[in-house]
Write a protein that holds these residues in place. Sequence first.
Motif, PDB file in Angstrom:
ATOM      1  N   VAL A   1      -6.151   8.298 -10.198  1.00 21.98           N
ATOM      2  CA  VAL A   1      -6.060   8.111  -8.700  1.00 21.98           C
ATOM      3  C   VAL A   1      -6.459   9.119  -8.025  1.00 21.98           C
ATOM      4  O   VAL A   1      -5.849  10.151  -8.170  1.00 21.98           O
TER       5      VAL A   1
ATOM      6  N   THR B   1       1.933   7.666 -10.521  1.00 23.36           N
ATOM      7  CA  THR B   1       1.051   6.302 -10.376  1.00 23.36           C
ATOM      8  C   THR B   1       2.080   5.131 -10.786  1.00 23.36           C
ATOM      9  O   THR B   1       2.159   4.330 -10.145  1.00 23.36           O
TER      10      THR B   1
ATOM     11  N   VAL C   1      -7.648  12.026  -5.306  1.00 23.21           N
ATOM     12  CA  VAL C   1      -6.734  12.230  -3.927  1.00 23.21           C
ATOM     13  C   VAL C   1      -7.670  13.339  -3.260  1.00 23.21           C
ATOM     14  O   VAL C   1      -7.353  14.429  -3.563  1.00 23.21           O
TER      15      VAL C   1
ATOM     16  N   ALA D   1      -2.414  -2.627 -10.094  1.00 26.93           N
ATOM     17  CA  ALA D   1      -2.398  -1.264  -9.074  1.00 26.93           C
ATOM     18  C   ALA D   1      -4.177  -0.863  -8.972  1.00 26.93           C
ATOM     19  O   ALA D   1      -4.589  -0.523  -9.957  1.00 26.93           O
ATOM     20  N   THR D   2      -4.482  -0.646  -7.879  1.00 23.83           N
ATOM     21  CA  THR D   2      -5.742  -0.405  -7.480  1.00 23.83           C
ATOM     22  C   THR D   2      -6.048   0.763  -6.498  1.00 23.83           C
ATOM     23  O   THR D   2      -4.989   1.115  -5.622  1.00 23.83           O
ATOM     24  N   SER D   3      -6.803   1.634  -6.700  1.00 19.56           N
ATOM     25  CA  SER D   3      -7.299   2.613  -5.537  1.00 19.56           C
ATOM     26  C   SER D   3      -8.649   2.793  -5.418  1.00 19.56           C
ATOM     27  O   SER D   3      -9.597   2.799  -6.431  1.00 19.56           O
ATOM     28  N   GLU D   4      -9.237   2.580  -4.180  1.00 22.47           N
ATOM     29  CA  GLU D   4     -10.630   2.566  -3.724  1.00 22.47           C
ATOM     30  C   GLU D   4     -11.031   1.281  -4.607  1.00 22.47           C
ATOM     31  O   GLU D   4     -12.383   1.517  -5.178  1.00 22.47           O
TER      32      GLU D   4
ATOM     33  N   VAL E   1      -6.350   0.979 -11.661  1.00 19.69           N
ATOM     34  CA  VAL E   1      -6.041   2.018 -12.165  1.00 19.69           C
ATOM     35  C   VAL E   1      -4.827   2.097 -13.310  1.00 19.69           C
ATOM     36  O   VAL E   1      -4.584   3.182 -13.859  1.00 19.69           O
TER      37      VAL E   1
ATOM     38  N   THR F   1       0.898  -1.287  -0.086  1.00 21.00           N
ATOM     39  CA  THR F   1       0.049   0.066  -0.173  1.00 21.00           C
ATOM     40  C   THR F   1       1.056   1.152   0.226  1.00 21.00           C
ATOM     41  O   THR F   1       1.804   1.358   0.792  1.00 21.00           O
TER      42      THR F   1
ATOM     43  N   ALA G   1      -5.070   9.338  -0.346  1.00 16.90           N
ATOM     44  CA  ALA G   1      -5.632   7.982  -0.817  1.00 16.90           C
ATOM     45  C   ALA G   1      -4.737   7.059  -0.751  1.00 16.90           C
ATOM     46  O   ALA G   1      -3.424   7.367  -0.126  1.00 16.90           O
ATOM     47  N   GLU G   2      -4.914   5.908  -1.203  1.00 16.39           N
ATOM     48  CA  GLU G   2      -3.880   4.821  -1.285  1.00 16.39           C
ATOM     49  C   GLU G   2      -3.964   4.161  -2.447  1.00 16.39           C
ATOM     50  O   GLU G   2      -4.792   3.992  -3.211  1.00 16.39           O
ATOM     51  N   LEU G   3      -2.692   3.785  -2.993  1.00 17.65           N
ATOM     52  CA  LEU G   3      -2.425   2.819  -4.178  1.00 17.65           C
ATOM     53  C   LEU G   3      -2.194   1.847  -3.619  1.00 17.65           C
ATOM     54  O   LEU G   3      -0.930   1.531  -3.087  1.00 17.65           O
TER      55      LEU G   3
END
Length: 140
Positions: free
Chosen positions: A91, A62, A93, A122-125, A129, A19, A98-100
């Motif tokens: 992503v 990213t 923010v 790679a994901t965010s929420e 992404v 993360t 936020a978190e990647l």
Amino acid sequence: MAVRTLESVTVGDTVGPVTVPVTRDTLVAYANASGDQNPIHQDEDFARSVGLPDVIAHGMWTMGAAGTVVSEWVGDAGRVLEYGTRFTKPVVVPAAGAELVVEGTVKALDPETRRATVELTATSEGQKVLGRCVAVVRLD
């Protein structure tokens, strides 16, 4: 972390998940370092005025964050021989940050060239992404 060797890696091995936090300060620092001062990365009102939900991270930040995860896994950034991706979603923010989340799987090994192919996600929420994110690394 120790440098990965051909003998210590097998097809199916995983990378992460790792993360990576991203804040508005991260984006300002990246904008200053890269010269990319596009207001969608720093100005919430501007980002929303062009249809974005909030400020978004730079695509290259990213990509770089995901690349850092694989370079740390292999033990040395100089061992990343090839790296490519497609950007699928930004992503977002918000003010709270936020978190990647980056994870990967070793998909192939080439004993002759001592290379591994790693597919990254790679994901965010919960949203992907980066797509077609692949790194080829040299193993000792």
